[in-house]
Scaffold this motif. Sequence first.
Motif, PDB file in Angstrom:
ATOM      1  N   LEU A   2       5.982  12.280  14.956  1.00  0.00           N
ATOM      2  CA  LEU A   2       5.105  11.900  13.848  1.00  0.00           C
ATOM      3  C   LEU A   2       3.713  11.518  14.331  1.00  0.00           C
ATOM      4  CD1 LEU A   2       7.629   9.808  11.729  1.00  0.00           C
ATOM      5  CD2 LEU A   2       6.842  12.146  11.297  1.00  0.00           C
ATOM      6  N   ALA A   3       3.638  10.826  15.445  1.00  0.00           N
ATOM      7  CA  ALA A   3       2.331  10.461  15.998  1.00  0.00           C
ATOM      8  C   ALA A   3       1.576  11.704  16.471  1.00  0.00           C
ATOM      9  CB  ALA A   3       2.498   9.469  17.134  1.00  0.00           C
ATOM     10  N   LEU A   4       2.296  12.643  17.060  1.00  0.00           N
ATOM     11  CA  LEU A   4       1.675  13.890  17.490  1.00  0.00           C
ATOM     12  C   LEU A   4       1.144  14.665  16.289  1.00  0.00           C
ATOM     13  CD1 LEU A   4       0.947  15.936  19.659  1.00  0.00           C
ATOM     14  CD2 LEU A   4       3.269  16.864  19.445  1.00  0.00           C
ATOM     15  N   GLU A   5       1.908  14.719  15.227  1.00  0.00           N
ATOM     16  CA  GLU A   5       1.464  15.420  14.016  1.00  0.00           C
ATOM     17  C   GLU A   5       0.199  14.774  13.462  1.00  0.00           C
ATOM     18  OE1 GLU A   5       0.741  16.208   9.947  1.00  0.00           O
ATOM     19  OE2 GLU A   5       1.515  14.279  10.602  1.00  0.00           O
ATOM     20  N   LEU A   6       0.151  13.470  13.468  1.00  0.00           N
ATOM     21  CA  LEU A   6      -1.035  12.752  12.991  1.00  0.00           C
ATOM     22  C   LEU A   6      -2.243  13.086  13.864  1.00  0.00           C
ATOM     23  CD1 LEU A   6      -2.194  10.580  11.068  1.00  0.00           C
ATOM     24  CD2 LEU A   6      -1.488   8.886  12.765  1.00  0.00           C
ATOM     25  N   TYR A   7      -2.041  13.097  15.164  1.00  0.00           N
ATOM     26  CA  TYR A   7      -3.099  13.427  16.127  1.00  0.00           C
ATOM     27  C   TYR A   7      -3.636  14.841  15.889  1.00  0.00           C
ATOM     28  CZ  TYR A   7      -4.989  14.607  20.764  1.00  0.00           C
ATOM     29  OH  TYR A   7      -5.779  15.035  21.797  1.00  0.00           O
ATOM     30  N   VAL A   8      -2.750  15.807  15.727  1.00  0.00           N
ATOM     31  CA  VAL A   8      -3.158  17.195  15.514  1.00  0.00           C
ATOM     32  C   VAL A   8      -3.835  17.353  14.155  1.00  0.00           C
ATOM     33  CG1 VAL A   8      -2.285  19.558  15.226  1.00  0.00           C
ATOM     34  CG2 VAL A   8      -1.434  18.130  17.088  1.00  0.00           C
ATOM     35  N   ARG A   9      -3.277  16.704  13.139  1.00  0.00           N
ATOM     36  CA  ARG A   9      -3.835  16.819  11.778  1.00  0.00           C
ATOM     37  C   ARG A   9      -5.274  16.309  11.718  1.00  0.00           C
ATOM     38  NH1 ARG A   9      -2.360  12.946   7.572  1.00  0.00           N
ATOM     39  NH2 ARG A   9      -0.509  12.579   8.848  1.00  0.00           N
ATOM     40  N   HIS A  10      -5.610  15.355  12.580  1.00  0.00           N
ATOM     41  CA  HIS A  10      -6.964  14.793  12.578  1.00  0.00           C
ATOM     42  C   HIS A  10      -7.839  15.395  13.671  1.00  0.00           C
ATOM     43  CE1 HIS A  10      -6.715  11.841   9.384  1.00  0.00           C
ATOM     44  NE2 HIS A  10      -5.438  11.714   9.727  1.00  0.00           N
ATOM     45  N   GLY A  11      -7.572  16.639  14.002  1.00  0.00           N
ATOM     46  CA  GLY A  11      -8.453  17.364  14.918  1.00  0.00           C
ATOM     47  C   GLY A  11      -8.304  16.979  16.373  1.00  0.00           C
ATOM     48  N   ARG A  12      -7.134  16.522  16.747  1.00  0.00           N
ATOM     49  CA  ARG A  12      -6.846  16.149  18.140  1.00  0.00           C
ATOM     50  C   ARG A  12      -7.805  15.086  18.658  1.00  0.00           C
ATOM     51  NH1 ARG A  12      -5.038  21.409  17.711  1.00  0.00           N
ATOM     52  NH2 ARG A  12      -3.058  21.796  18.740  1.00  0.00           N
ATOM     53  N   ARG A  13      -8.078  14.120  17.825  1.00  0.00           N
ATOM     54  CA  ARG A  13      -8.920  13.003  18.255  1.00  0.00           C
ATOM     55  C   ARG A  13      -8.170  11.699  18.021  1.00  0.00           C
ATOM     56  NH1 ARG A  13     -11.659  10.461  13.989  1.00  0.00           N
ATOM     57  NH2 ARG A  13     -11.387  11.542  12.016  1.00  0.00           N
ATOM     58  N   LEU A  14      -8.468  10.737  18.855  1.00  0.00           N
ATOM     59  CA  LEU A  14      -7.821   9.435  18.725  1.00  0.00           C
ATOM     60  C   LEU A  14      -8.368   8.712  17.506  1.00  0.00           C
ATOM     61  CD1 LEU A  14      -7.744   8.248  22.438  1.00  0.00           C
ATOM     62  CD2 LEU A  14      -5.918   9.313  21.098  1.00  0.00           C
ATOM     63  N   LEU A  15      -7.487   8.096  16.772  1.00  0.00           N
ATOM     64  CA  LEU A  15      -7.881   7.361  15.580  1.00  0.00           C
ATOM     65  C   LEU A  15      -7.841   5.865  15.863  1.00  0.00           C
ATOM     66  CD1 LEU A  15      -5.834   9.347  12.915  1.00  0.00           C
ATOM     67  CD2 LEU A  15      -8.253   9.614  13.488  1.00  0.00           C
ATOM     68  N   ASP A  16      -8.705   5.139  15.213  1.00  0.00           N
ATOM     69  CA  ASP A  16      -8.753   3.696  15.325  1.00  0.00           C
ATOM     70  C   ASP A  16      -7.468   3.092  14.746  1.00  0.00           C
ATOM     71  OD1 ASP A  16      -9.645   0.948  13.935  1.00  0.00           O
ATOM     72  OD2 ASP A  16     -10.916   1.352  15.676  1.00  0.00           O
ATOM     73  N   VAL A  23      -2.100   3.059  10.182  1.00  0.00           N
ATOM     74  CA  VAL A  23      -1.427   1.889   9.617  1.00  0.00           C
ATOM     75  C   VAL A  23      -0.176   2.322   8.850  1.00  0.00           C
ATOM     76  CG1 VAL A  23      -1.652  -0.018   7.972  1.00  0.00           C
ATOM     77  CG2 VAL A  23      -3.541   0.517   9.543  1.00  0.00           C
ATOM     78  N   ALA A  24      -0.279   3.380   8.078  1.00  0.00           N
ATOM     79  CA  ALA A  24       0.870   3.875   7.307  1.00  0.00           C
ATOM     80  C   ALA A  24       1.990   4.337   8.234  1.00  0.00           C
ATOM     81  CB  ALA A  24       0.438   5.002   6.374  1.00  0.00           C
ATOM     82  N   LEU A  25       1.644   5.032   9.304  1.00  0.00           N
ATOM     83  CA  LEU A  25       2.659   5.483  10.255  1.00  0.00           C
ATOM     84  C   LEU A  25       3.317   4.284  10.931  1.00  0.00           C
ATOM     85  CD1 LEU A  25       4.201   7.643  11.777  1.00  0.00           C
ATOM     86  CD2 LEU A  25       2.267   7.815  13.355  1.00  0.00           C
ATOM     87  N   SER A  26       2.541   3.297  11.294  1.00  0.00           N
ATOM     88  CA  SER A  26       3.086   2.085  11.892  1.00  0.00           C
ATOM     89  C   SER A  26       4.075   1.413  10.943  1.00  0.00           C
ATOM     90  CB  SER A  26       1.954   1.118  12.229  1.00  0.00           C
ATOM     91  OG  SER A  26       2.463  -0.123  12.665  1.00  0.00           O
TER      92      SER A  26
END
Length: 48
Positions: A2-16, A23-26
């Motif tokens: 799920l974290a990988l999907e979030l990372y890829v969905r946001h253009g392979r950039r780290l999110l704050d 926050v939702a994933l957490s």
Amino acid sequence: MLALELYVRHGRRLLDARHPDVVALSELLRALPVHPLEERDVSFRNPT
């Protein structure tokens, strides 16, 4: 995964850690009944 999907969905950039998707994933991961509550500390699956 799920974290990988979030990372890829946001253009392979780290999110704050304050990003709403992070926050939702957490919150989702913390809600899963995989680890007993008494074994979790405050940093367990937190947004950071």
